[in-house]
Design an enzyme around this catalytic site. Structure first.
Site, PDB file in Angstrom:
ATOM      1  N   GLN A 191       0.837  -1.199   0.000  1.00 17.82           N
ATOM      2  CA  GLN A 191       0.000   0.000   0.000  1.00 17.82           C
ATOM      3  C   GLN A 191       0.873   1.251   0.000  1.00 17.82           C
ATOM      4  O   GLN A 191       0.376   2.348  -0.230  1.00 17.82           O
ATOM      5  CB  GLN A 191      -0.891   0.026   1.247  1.00 17.82           C
ATOM      6  N   PHE A 222      -5.926  -4.114   3.353  1.00 15.87           N
ATOM      7  CA  PHE A 222      -6.676  -3.903   4.609  1.00 15.87           C
ATOM      8  C   PHE A 222      -5.807  -3.315   5.717  1.00 15.87           C
ATOM      9  O   PHE A 222      -6.082  -3.503   6.894  1.00 15.87           O
ATOM     10  CB  PHE A 222      -7.335  -5.218   5.061  1.00 15.87           C
ATOM     11  N   GLU A 226       0.360  -1.588   4.651  1.00 13.21           N
ATOM     12  CA  GLU A 226       0.724  -0.169   4.706  1.00 13.21           C
ATOM     13  C   GLU A 226       2.202  -0.048   5.073  1.00 13.21           C
ATOM     14  O   GLU A 226       2.937   0.694   4.445  1.00 13.21           O
ATOM     15  CB  GLU A 226      -0.161   0.580   5.729  1.00 13.21           C
ATOM     16  N   ARG A 304      -5.435   7.200  16.866  1.00 12.90           N
ATOM     17  CA  ARG A 304      -6.789   7.149  16.312  1.00 12.90           C
ATOM     18  C   ARG A 304      -7.776   6.514  17.304  1.00 12.90           C
ATOM     19  O   ARG A 304      -8.956   6.837  17.302  1.00 12.90           O
ATOM     20  CB  ARG A 304      -6.823   6.434  14.957  1.00 12.90           C
ATOM     21  N   ARG A 336      -7.945  -1.816   8.763  1.00 13.07           N
ATOM     22  CA  ARG A 336      -9.221  -1.130   8.514  1.00 13.07           C
ATOM     23  C   ARG A 336      -9.853  -0.578   9.798  1.00 13.07           C
ATOM     24  O   ARG A 336     -10.350  -1.331  10.633  1.00 13.07           O
ATOM     25  CB  ARG A 336     -10.182  -2.109   7.844  1.00 13.07           C
ATOM     26  N   PHE A 338      -8.036   1.284  11.893  1.00 11.37           N
ATOM     27  CA  PHE A 338      -6.794   1.863  12.396  1.00 11.37           C
ATOM     28  C   PHE A 338      -6.890   2.297  13.871  1.00 11.37           C
ATOM     29  O   PHE A 338      -6.570   3.423  14.222  1.00 11.37           O
ATOM     30  CB  PHE A 338      -6.429   3.059  11.514  1.00 11.37           C
ATOM     31  N   THR A 433      -4.189  11.104  10.453  1.00 13.48           N
ATOM     32  CA  THR A 433      -4.134  11.916  11.669  1.00 13.48           C
ATOM     33  C   THR A 433      -2.839  12.726  11.724  1.00 13.48           C
ATOM     34  O   THR A 433      -2.770  13.738  12.403  1.00 13.48           O
ATOM     35  CB  THR A 433      -4.274  11.027  12.924  1.00 13.48           C
ATOM     36  N   ALA A 502      -6.090   5.213   5.336  1.00 11.06           N
ATOM     37  CA  ALA A 502      -6.898   6.225   6.022  1.00 11.06           C
ATOM     38  C   ALA A 502      -8.179   6.562   5.254  1.00 11.06           C
ATOM     39  O   ALA A 502      -8.787   7.598   5.485  1.00 11.06           O
ATOM     40  CB  ALA A 502      -6.063   7.494   6.291  1.00 11.06           C
ATOM     41  N   GLU A 705     -13.046   2.583   5.269  1.00  4.68           N
ATOM     42  CA  GLU A 705     -12.995   2.013   6.617  1.00  4.68           C
ATOM     43  C   GLU A 705     -14.287   2.107   7.432  1.00  4.68           C
ATOM     44  O   GLU A 705     -14.621   1.175   8.164  1.00  4.68           O
ATOM     45  CB  GLU A 705     -11.862   2.683   7.407  1.00  4.68           C
TER      46      GLU A 705
HETATM   47  N1  MTE Z   1     -11.298  -2.914   0.133  1.00  5.42           N
HETATM   48  C1  MTE Z   1     -10.701  -3.942  -0.517  1.00  5.42           C
HETATM   49  N2  MTE Z   1     -11.393  -4.611  -1.426  1.00  5.42           N
HETATM   50  N3  MTE Z   1      -9.418  -4.296  -0.247  1.00  5.42           N
HETATM   51  C2  MTE Z   1      -8.673  -3.639   0.709  1.00  5.42           C
HETATM   52  O1  MTE Z   1      -7.522  -3.981   0.936  1.00  5.42           O
HETATM   53  N4  MTE Z   1      -8.628  -1.839   2.394  1.00  5.42           N
HETATM   54  C3  MTE Z   1      -9.421  -1.022   3.290  1.00  5.42           C
HETATM   55  C4  MTE Z   1     -10.508  -0.278   2.516  1.00  5.42           C
HETATM   56  N5  MTE Z   1     -11.231  -1.185   1.684  1.00  5.42           N
HETATM   57  C5  MTE Z   1      -9.289  -2.563   1.413  1.00  5.42           C
HETATM   58  C6  MTE Z   1     -10.621  -2.225   1.064  1.00  5.42           C
HETATM   59  C7  MTE Z   1      -8.644  -0.050   4.016  1.00  5.42           C
HETATM   60  S1  MTE Z   1      -7.847  -0.521   5.425  1.00  5.42           S
HETATM   61  C8  MTE Z   1      -8.546   1.247   3.620  1.00  5.42           C
HETATM   62  S2  MTE Z   1      -7.699   2.397   4.501  1.00  5.42           S
HETATM   63  C9  MTE Z   1      -9.170   1.706   2.387  1.00  5.42           C
HETATM   64  O2  MTE Z   1      -9.874   0.677   1.711  1.00  5.42           O
HETATM   65  C10 MTE Z   1      -8.067   2.245   1.491  1.00  5.42           C
HETATM   66  O3  MTE Z   1      -8.533   2.666   0.264  1.00  5.42           O
HETATM   67  P1  MTE Z   1      -9.238   4.103   0.069  1.00  5.42           P
HETATM   68  O4  MTE Z   1      -8.401   5.090   0.799  1.00  5.42           O
HETATM   69  O5  MTE Z   1      -9.218   4.251  -1.389  1.00  5.42           O
HETATM   70  O6  MTE Z   1     -10.591   3.982   0.656  1.00  5.42           O
HETATM   71  N1  HPA Z   2      -4.835   6.144   9.054  1.00  6.15           N
HETATM   72  C1  HPA Z   2      -4.299   5.156   8.345  1.00  6.15           C
HETATM   73  N2  HPA Z   2      -3.029   5.018   8.151  1.00  6.15           N
HETATM   74  C2  HPA Z   2      -2.215   5.911   8.708  1.00  6.15           C
HETATM   75  C3  HPA Z   2      -2.703   6.955   9.467  1.00  6.15           C
HETATM   76  C4  HPA Z   2      -4.092   7.095   9.649  1.00  6.15           C
HETATM   77  O1  HPA Z   2      -4.606   7.993  10.299  1.00  6.15           O
HETATM   78  N3  HPA Z   2      -1.662   7.668   9.893  1.00  6.15           N
HETATM   79  C5  HPA Z   2      -0.576   7.033   9.397  1.00  6.15           C
HETATM   80  N4  HPA Z   2      -0.898   5.991   8.680  1.00  6.15           N
HETATM   81 MO1  MOS Z   3      -6.245   1.327   6.097  1.00  4.20          MO
HETATM   82  S1  MOS Z   3      -6.036   0.499   7.947  1.00  4.20           S
HETATM   83  O1  MOS Z   3      -5.835   2.945   6.672  1.00  4.20           O
HETATM   84  O2  MOS Z   3      -4.871   0.779   5.291  1.00  4.20           O
END
Ligand code: MTE
Ligand code: HPA
Ligand code: MOS
Length: 763
Positions: A191, A222, A226, A304, A336, A338, A433, A502, A705
């Site tokens: 990620q 998920f 990261e 968080r 997800r 966090f 954050t 995030a 999330e």
């Molecule tokens: N959805 C799918 N299909 N696969 C993933 O790995 N990660 C989740 C969420 N939905 C994830 C997912 C998490 S932890 C986050 S932070 C967000 O998607 C990240 O993507 P976005 O910032 O585009 O929402």
């Molecule tokens: N959310 C998800 N990932 C992160 C954050 C947060 O607030 N800060 C640093 N990595």
């Molecule tokens: Mo999502 S836990 O911020 O990759």
């Protein structure tokens, strides 16, 4: 607009790390990891392993030309163990061979002698022993000490939530390829491409400019990729650096489960005070976060937890303290939500405890205390709230009073099956954050044939962000999707990226894309105006036609692009975006950290088989604040997926480490995730259209999330079903509430507290 990956996904043609065609001469890696959770390495014997067939070389920390360091926030994480090991699964050596089979065979022949040291797996014990990752932090508003005196009711308790395995379908992995002039290209299932690049540079003592990281897509992250995708990328790069050969390592599922961190387990204490009419006047919480062996992202996750410790409620007096506790487990990491879900579970437990003691439905207390626009969160930001709107809407839309009555009738008529339900409101802040991380860039090229290429820092991991990036470009240029190609995420095209995390990826990278496209569009309009002898303000582009004062001209998109090129005007742009208005002062623990909040309400109902302790989740009915969804199909998928993942965390996914810090739930046979049989029978999602002006991309609010936290309601629905069977049941606030625990609770007697400790099976 459907997901641009849907067609290839269904045909099995989408490219993941292991689908990248391998280059001739590619070698394969495998890690030898610590069998012991804590100890001094006395002797590492590689002799037999080196003689093993097909082995090329075995790397240890001694082979690192730069720093043996991959810590993201705190430099406390070696790539390969030196003299000490801190968790079972800590990488000690990296074997490289002509085939993956040969590498694994050699790993089995590595011998290590370790002098064991005491193992800590419990965060409260770690805190007692002063094993903290960072100093504790406290968020505070009002004065709880003074407020207790005004409370008519005060309740105290403890709440525990366990960790969660990410279980992305694609395991961790990387493929490093040598490039001329000492450069290395790393394909990584990450990620955070920049994190892989930065740490590869530090470990190899190379400039970042010589490390190219490329990501086509992930089979899920998920949060687990990261920070924790980095070491595999760096390990492969280390081998490539020395051997000048492509090196690939794609983890076996059991290696992934054993070696990587998970959602942080938390153990927490709470104290809640209510007025006579059940307004929450005061709330205190102490969170003990099980960080595992290194900092990784734990400090940010802990933060968080504090941000979301009051969930959707306005509480005038709050004091919340969090400890990030170092234990001898694999370092726990982003997942997800966090840390937010862990914080919310505690206040929901406190409300449940109050409701049960006062003999009122928890939903009465929840509803009464929903945060309203203008109310202040404990961290100083004022709410622009949709909490009441979501609640009211779901109540009428789903006729919740009727469902409640039906359940009561059912429970009166059935002895051995009981229904339970719960309402779960959610409020989640959108932005990293850490304010600094809220920046993104996008590179847009318009080619002379009128096709468009978009590159951003966004990583596609199944959440549909690439489709959203394409939609942004299509909307700004008014082009059909077929003209636009979204490229892989590559550190050579877009630099210094924040991880895709995030829930802010589409907002940040989408706005950068919007900025870049608009800059090009402005130039195109100027060219069209010049050509038509008009002013740029009179020009529009619509469906590939240039309009002058709203009327079609004979200049189309392709012609305009070519005209612009012939005038030697740039058809490329690099957009840069930072959301305005966000800030946070860590000294005062106050500020305006979030661009906006996402709200929602879920109603969860369950039926428990009171003879066996098994249960079904009957329905999850949601009203969710999408803003104005730019892609309802994708966003619905995010809500459904999040709900199921949240229910899994709360009800069935039982992570078990033994006292020696060994993972006992180390395979899919011992770690139960939701499957098609255990998902809710019904998931209803209502899109609450909250079109307000906000910082969301095209007013389409972040969705990744927040829905996970609806799953918390499953715990409380089950709890209510158990209490319908046995009003004196003693049910610890200890998630997941597995069928085993449900059964024990059904037949528990008042005053007999169930042991919250899980006894590991015999493996
Ligand atoms: N959805 C799918 N299909 N696969 C993933 O790995 N990660 C989740 C969420 N939905 C994830 C997912 C998490 S932890 C986050 S932070 C967000 O998607 C990240 O993507 P976005 O910032 O585009 O929402
Ligand atoms: N959310 C998800 N990932 C992160 C954050 C947060 O607030 N800060 C640093 N990595
Ligand atoms: Mo999502 S836990 O911020 O990759």
């Amino acid at each position: 607009m459907q997901n641009i990956d849907a067609y290839n996904h269904v045909r099995g043609e989408s490219v993941y790390l292991d689908d990248i065609p391998t280059i001739a001469g590619t070698l394969y890696g495998a890690v030898f990891d610590s069998p012991i959770a804590h100890g001094h390495i006395k002797r590492l014997d590689l002799e037999e392993a080196l003689k093993s067939e097909g082995v090329v070389r075995i790397f240890t920390y001694k082979d690192i030309p730069g720093e043996n360091q991959v810590g993201g926030i705190v430099p406390d994480e070696p790539l390969l163990a030196e003299h000490e090991v801190h968790f079972c699964g800590m990488p000690i050596a990296f074997v490289v061979a002509f085939s993956a089979e040969a590498a694994y065979a050699a790993v089995k022949k590595v011998k290590v002698e370790i002098d064991p040291l005491p193992v800590i797996t419990d965060p409260r014990e770690a805190k007692e022993k002063g094993e903290l990752i960072i100093p504790p932090r406290t968020f505070q508003i009002g004065d709880t000490d003074a407020a207790w005196k005004k409370c008519a009711h005060i309740f105290e308790g403890r709440a525990d939530s366990n960790g969660q395995e990410h279980l992305y379908i694609e395991t961790q992995g990387a493929y490093a390829v040598p490039i001329e002039n000492d450069a290395i290209k790393i394909y990584s299932s990450t990620q955070g491409p920049t994190a892989v690049q930065r740490h590869a540079a530090v470990v190899l003592k190379l400039p970042m400019s010589r490390i190219e990281v490329d990501v086509t897509r992930l089979g899920g992250g998920f949060g687990g990729k990261e920070d924790q995708a980095t070491i595999w990328g760096v390990m492969c790069a280390l081998a490539t650096y020395h051997l000048k050969k492509p090196v690939k390592y794609s983890l076996h599922r059991m290696e992934d489960m054993r070696m990587t961190g998970k959602r942080h387990p938390y153990s927490s204490d709470f104290k809640i005070g209510l007025s006579k009419d059940h307004k929450i006047l005061a709330y205190e919480a102490t969170f003990y976060q099980n960080a595992g062996a290194t900092a990784d992202l734990s400090p940010a996750v802990m933060e968080r937890t504090l941000f979301h410790c009051t969930n959707s409620y306005f509480v005038p007096n709050v004091k919340a303290t969090a400890y990030s506790c170092r234990t001898n487990l694999p370092s726990n990491t982003a997942f997800r939500g966090f840390g937010g879900p862990q914080g919310m579970f505690v206040i929901e437990s406190a409300i449940a405890q109050a409701a049960e003691a006062l003999g009122v439905p928890a939903s009465d207390i929840q509803q009464k205390n929903l945060i309203k626009t203008g109310d202040e969160f404990p961290y100083g930001q004022k709410a622009d709230s949709e909490a009441v709107e979501c609640w009211e809407h779901s109540k009428t839309l789903y006729n919740i009073d009727q469902i409640r009555k039906d359940a009561e009738l059912f429970n009166a008529a059935n002895k051995l099956y009981k229904k339970g339900f719960a309402v779960m409101p959610v409020c989640f802040g959108i932005s990293f954050t850490k304010t600094m991380m809220n920046q993104a860039r996008a590179q847009v090229h318009v080619y002379t044939d009128g096709s468009v290429a978009v590159s951003t820092g966004a990583v596609e991991m199944g959440q549909g962000v690439n489709t959203k990036m394409l939609q942004v470009a299509a909307q700004v240029f008014s082009l059909p999707p077929a003209r636009i190609k979204v490229n892989s995420t590559n550190t050579y095209r877009v630099a210094n990226t924040s991880p895709s995390a995030a829930s802010a990826t589409a907002d940040l990278n989408g706005k950068a894309t919007e900025i870049a496209c608009n800059a090009i569009l402005d130039r195109l309009k100027r060219v069209a105006a010049e050509e038509l002898g008009a002013k740029p303000g009179q020009i529009e582009l619509k469906n590939e036609i240039v309009l002058l004062k709203g009327k079609p001209t004979d200049i189309d998109w392709k012609k305009l692009v070519m005209l612009t090129y012939m005038k030697r005007i740039s058809l490329s742009e690099h957009g840069h975006y930072t959301p305005p208005g966000i800030h946070f002062d860590m000294k005062k623990e106050k500020g305006h950290p979030f661009a906006y909040h996402v709200y929602g309400t879920a109603f969860i109902s369950t039926t428990v088989d009171c003879l066996r302790g098994i249960y079904t989740i009957d329905a999850v009915k949601v009203v969710h604040d999408f803003g104005q969804s730019m892609n309802p199909l994708i966003d619905l998928g995010q809500v459904e997926g999040g709900i199921v993942q949240g229910i899994g965390w709360m009800t069935m996914e039982e992570l078990v480490y033994d006292k020696e810090g060994r993972l006992r739930s180390n395979a899919l046979s011992t770690y139960k995730v939701p499957d098609i049989y255990s998902v809710p029978k019904e998931i209803d999602v209502h899109f609450l259209d909250t079109k307000k002006e906000n910082l969301a991309i095209l007013r389409s609010k972040a969705v990744g999330e927040p829905p996970l936290m609806y799953g918390i309601g499953a715990y409380f629905a089950l709890r209510n079903a158990i209490r319908a069977f046995n009003p004196n049941a003693v049910i610890p606030y200890d998630a997941p509430l597995t069928p085993e625990k449900v059964l024990m609770s059904l037949y528990s007697a008042a005053g007999v507290r169930q042991s919250p400790e899980v006894v590991p099976g015999n493996g």
